[in-house]
Write a protein that holds these residues in place. Structure first.
Motif, PDB file in Angstrom:
ATOM      1  N   SER A  30       0.844  -1.189   0.000  1.00  0.00           N
ATOM      2  CA  SER A  30       0.000   0.000   0.000  1.00  0.00           C
ATOM      3  C   SER A  30       0.885   1.246   0.000  1.00  0.00           C
ATOM      4  CB  SER A  30      -0.899   0.001   1.239  1.00  0.00           C
ATOM      5  OG  SER A  30      -0.127   0.250   2.398  1.00  0.00           O
ATOM      6  N   ALA A  31       0.268   2.403  -0.161  1.00  0.00           N
ATOM      7  CA  ALA A  31       1.014   3.663  -0.157  1.00  0.00           C
ATOM      8  C   ALA A  31       1.777   3.862   1.155  1.00  0.00           C
ATOM      9  CB  ALA A  31       0.059   4.829  -0.390  1.00  0.00           C
ATOM     10  N   ARG A  32       1.309   3.270   2.236  1.00  0.00           N
ATOM     11  CA  ARG A  32       1.978   3.383   3.531  1.00  0.00           C
ATOM     12  C   ARG A  32       3.062   2.329   3.710  1.00  0.00           C
ATOM     13  NH1 ARG A  32      -3.004   4.250   7.719  1.00  0.00           N
ATOM     14  NH2 ARG A  32      -3.776   6.185   6.818  1.00  0.00           N
ATOM     15  N   GLY A  33       3.241   1.472   2.721  1.00  0.00           N
ATOM     16  CA  GLY A  33       4.274   0.448   2.806  1.00  0.00           C
ATOM     17  C   GLY A  33       3.820  -0.844   3.454  1.00  0.00           C
ATOM     18  N   ARG A  34       2.542  -0.942   3.739  1.00  0.00           N
ATOM     19  CA  ARG A  34       2.014  -2.167   4.356  1.00  0.00           C
ATOM     20  C   ARG A  34       1.796  -3.242   3.310  1.00  0.00           C
ATOM     21  NH1 ARG A  34      -2.840   0.563   7.717  1.00  0.00           N
ATOM     22  NH2 ARG A  34      -1.559   1.792   9.133  1.00  0.00           N
ATOM     23  N   LYS A  35       2.024  -4.486   3.729  1.00  0.00           N
ATOM     24  CA  LYS A  35       1.708  -5.601   2.842  1.00  0.00           C
ATOM     25  C   LYS A  35       0.198  -5.726   2.739  1.00  0.00           C
ATOM     26  CE  LYS A  35       5.618  -8.663   3.307  1.00  0.00           C
ATOM     27  NZ  LYS A  35       6.057 -10.010   3.641  1.00  0.00           N
ATOM     28  N   PRO A  36      -0.318  -6.117   1.577  1.00  0.00           N
ATOM     29  CA  PRO A  36      -1.767  -6.312   1.451  1.00  0.00           C
ATOM     30  C   PRO A  36      -2.230  -7.509   2.279  1.00  0.00           C
ATOM     31  CG  PRO A  36      -0.643  -6.950  -0.561  1.00  0.00           C
ATOM     32  CD  PRO A  36       0.393  -6.365   0.346  1.00  0.00           C
ATOM     33  N   ALA A  37      -3.488  -7.482   2.644  1.00  0.00           N
ATOM     34  CA  ALA A  37      -4.061  -8.601   3.397  1.00  0.00           C
ATOM     35  C   ALA A  37      -4.009  -9.854   2.533  1.00  0.00           C
ATOM     36  CB  ALA A  37      -5.496  -8.285   3.787  1.00  0.00           C
ATOM     37  N   THR A  38      -3.546 -10.944   3.128  1.00  0.00           N
ATOM     38  CA  THR A  38      -3.414 -12.180   2.350  1.00  0.00           C
ATOM     39  C   THR A  38      -4.133 -13.337   3.022  1.00  0.00           C
ATOM     40  OG1 THR A  38      -1.330 -12.609   3.449  1.00  0.00           O
ATOM     41  CG2 THR A  38      -1.219 -11.523   1.306  1.00  0.00           C
ATOM     42  N   LYS A  39      -5.098 -13.009   3.853  1.00  0.00           N
ATOM     43  CA  LYS A  39      -5.845 -14.041   4.581  1.00  0.00           C
ATOM     44  C   LYS A  39      -6.418 -15.105   3.638  1.00  0.00           C
ATOM     45  CE  LYS A  39     -10.285 -14.306   6.779  1.00  0.00           C
ATOM     46  NZ  LYS A  39     -11.461 -13.541   7.056  1.00  0.00           N
ATOM     47  N   ASN A  40      -6.884 -14.678   2.503  1.00  0.00           N
ATOM     48  CA  ASN A  40      -7.571 -15.592   1.582  1.00  0.00           C
ATOM     49  C   ASN A  40      -6.648 -16.211   0.545  1.00  0.00           C
ATOM     50  OD1 ASN A  40      -9.795 -14.556   2.924  1.00  0.00           O
ATOM     51  ND2 ASN A  40     -10.245 -13.094   1.317  1.00  0.00           N
ATOM     52  N   LEU A  41      -5.381 -15.830   0.556  1.00  0.00           N
ATOM     53  CA  LEU A  41      -4.471 -16.281  -0.492  1.00  0.00           C
ATOM     54  C   LEU A  41      -4.288 -17.796  -0.498  1.00  0.00           C
ATOM     55  CD1 LEU A  41      -2.650 -15.513  -2.803  1.00  0.00           C
ATOM     56  CD2 LEU A  41      -0.848 -15.012  -1.157  1.00  0.00           C
ATOM     57  N   GLU A  42      -4.114 -18.404   0.672  1.00  0.00           N
ATOM     58  CA  GLU A  42      -3.899 -19.848   0.717  1.00  0.00           C
ATOM     59  C   GLU A  42      -5.097 -20.603   0.161  1.00  0.00           C
ATOM     60  OE1 GLU A  42      -3.470 -23.238   4.047  1.00  0.00           O
ATOM     61  OE2 GLU A  42      -1.961 -21.648   4.175  1.00  0.00           O
ATOM     62  N   PHE A  43      -6.305 -20.248   0.590  1.00  0.00           N
ATOM     63  CA  PHE A  43      -7.427 -21.023   0.062  1.00  0.00           C
ATOM     64  C   PHE A  43      -7.802 -20.638  -1.365  1.00  0.00           C
ATOM     65  CE2 PHE A  43      -9.916 -18.254   3.042  1.00  0.00           C
ATOM     66  CZ  PHE A  43     -10.716 -17.596   2.128  1.00  0.00           C
ATOM     67  N   LEU A  44      -7.356 -19.481  -1.838  1.00  0.00           N
ATOM     68  CA  LEU A  44      -7.501 -19.180  -3.264  1.00  0.00           C
ATOM     69  C   LEU A  44      -6.667 -20.179  -4.071  1.00  0.00           C
ATOM     70  CD1 LEU A  44      -8.348 -17.349  -5.689  1.00  0.00           C
ATOM     71  CD2 LEU A  44      -6.277 -16.033  -5.223  1.00  0.00           C
ATOM     72  N   LEU A  45      -5.434 -20.407  -3.650  1.00  0.00           N
ATOM     73  CA  LEU A  45      -4.558 -21.348  -4.348  1.00  0.00           C
ATOM     74  C   LEU A  45      -5.050 -22.783  -4.209  1.00  0.00           C
ATOM     75  CD1 LEU A  45      -1.095 -19.817  -3.440  1.00  0.00           C
ATOM     76  CD2 LEU A  45      -2.333 -19.623  -5.602  1.00  0.00           C
ATOM     77  N   ILE A  46      -5.516 -23.148  -3.026  1.00  0.00           N
ATOM     78  CA  ILE A  46      -6.079 -24.486  -2.821  1.00  0.00           C
ATOM     79  C   ILE A  46      -7.297 -24.676  -3.729  1.00  0.00           C
ATOM     80  CG2 ILE A  46      -7.298 -25.974  -1.175  1.00  0.00           C
ATOM     81  CD1 ILE A  46      -5.419 -24.742   1.002  1.00  0.00           C
ATOM     82  N   GLY A  47      -8.164 -23.679  -3.736  1.00  0.00           N
ATOM     83  CA  GLY A  47      -9.347 -23.739  -4.600  1.00  0.00           C
ATOM     84  C   GLY A  47      -8.984 -23.837  -6.067  1.00  0.00           C
ATOM     85  N   MET A  48      -7.924 -23.133  -6.454  1.00  0.00           N
ATOM     86  CA  MET A  48      -7.472 -23.174  -7.839  1.00  0.00           C
ATOM     87  C   MET A  48      -7.007 -24.590  -8.212  1.00  0.00           C
ATOM     88  SD  MET A  48      -4.861 -20.417  -9.523  1.00  0.00           S
ATOM     89  CE  MET A  48      -5.793 -18.988  -9.015  1.00  0.00           C
ATOM     90  N   LEU A  49      -6.223 -25.203  -7.341  1.00  0.00           N
ATOM     91  CA  LEU A  49      -5.770 -26.576  -7.602  1.00  0.00           C
ATOM     92  C   LEU A  49      -6.946 -27.548  -7.698  1.00  0.00           C
ATOM     93  CD1 LEU A  49      -2.589 -27.004  -5.391  1.00  0.00           C
ATOM     94  CD2 LEU A  49      -2.718 -27.047  -7.877  1.00  0.00           C
ATOM     95  N   LEU A  50      -7.882 -27.437  -6.757  1.00  0.00           N
ATOM     96  CA  LEU A  50      -9.048 -28.323  -6.758  1.00  0.00           C
ATOM     97  C   LEU A  50      -9.890 -28.120  -8.012  1.00  0.00           C
ATOM     98  CD1 LEU A  50     -10.102 -27.987  -3.020  1.00  0.00           C
ATOM     99  CD2 LEU A  50      -9.062 -29.995  -4.091  1.00  0.00           C
ATOM    100  N   CYS A  51     -10.023 -26.872  -8.412  1.00  0.00           N
ATOM    101  CA  CYS A  51     -10.830 -26.542  -9.588  1.00  0.00           C
ATOM    102  C   CYS A  51     -10.170 -27.063 -10.867  1.00  0.00           C
ATOM    103  CB  CYS A  51     -11.026 -25.032  -9.653  1.00  0.00           C
ATOM    104  SG  CYS A  51     -12.423 -24.525 -10.646  1.00  0.00           S
ATOM    105  N   ILE A  52      -8.857 -26.929 -10.955  1.00  0.00           N
ATOM    106  CA  ILE A  52      -8.143 -27.454 -12.117  1.00  0.00           C
ATOM    107  C   ILE A  52      -8.314 -28.967 -12.193  1.00  0.00           C
ATOM    108  CG2 ILE A  52      -5.832 -27.887 -13.061  1.00  0.00           C
ATOM    109  CD1 ILE A  52      -5.090 -25.055 -12.011  1.00  0.00           C
ATOM    110  N   ALA A  53      -8.181 -29.637 -11.048  1.00  0.00           N
ATOM    111  CA  ALA A  53      -8.317 -31.091 -11.022  1.00  0.00           C
ATOM    112  C   ALA A  53      -9.719 -31.550 -11.409  1.00  0.00           C
ATOM    113  CB  ALA A  53      -7.962 -31.622  -9.630  1.00  0.00           C
TER     114      ALA A  53
END
Length: 108
Positions: A30-53
């Motif tokens: 962000s403009a303040r130098g904070r990392k973006p929230a990534t709470k959902n990142l792990e299950f986005l990737l898990i969901g992506m793998l499951l969806c591809i399969a």
């Protein structure tokens, strides 16, 4: 229905690959130098793998459907897709929350 063993396998791949950490490091701050929230990142990737399969798709709409309709409530809760608020209400990840997370990843 997606089986628990398939979810465990997908989560194992995501965790062991280091993909979440790698994506976090490359995400726009962000403009303040904070990392973006990534709470959902792990299950986005898990969901992506499951969806591809299951359907050979990586559309956010399909990933959301897999995560919210084809996984048991217990597994959704374990992954953080279902959460309980302080007043006891159950909330499920929304399509727009998942889409927002995907957009953050794609900004880099």
């Amino acid at each position: 229905m997606i089986l628990t063993r398939d979810i465990r396998r997908a989560r194992h791949i995501v965790v062991k690959s280091g993909a979440v950490k790698l994506l976090q490091e490359g995400m726009v701050r962000s403009a303040r130098g904070r990392k973006p929230a990534t709470k959902n990142l792990e299950f986005l990737l898990i969901g992506m793998l499951l969806c591809i399969a299951k359907s050979r798709s990586t559309r956010i709409k399909d990933i959301h459907r897999i995560l919210t309709e084809e996984i048991s409530a217990d597994d959704q809760e374990k992954l953080g897709i279902l959460t309980r608020t302080s007043d006891g209400k159950v909330e499920q990840i929304s399509y727009s929350d998942l889409l927002y997370q995907a957009r953050i990843v794609n900004q880099r």
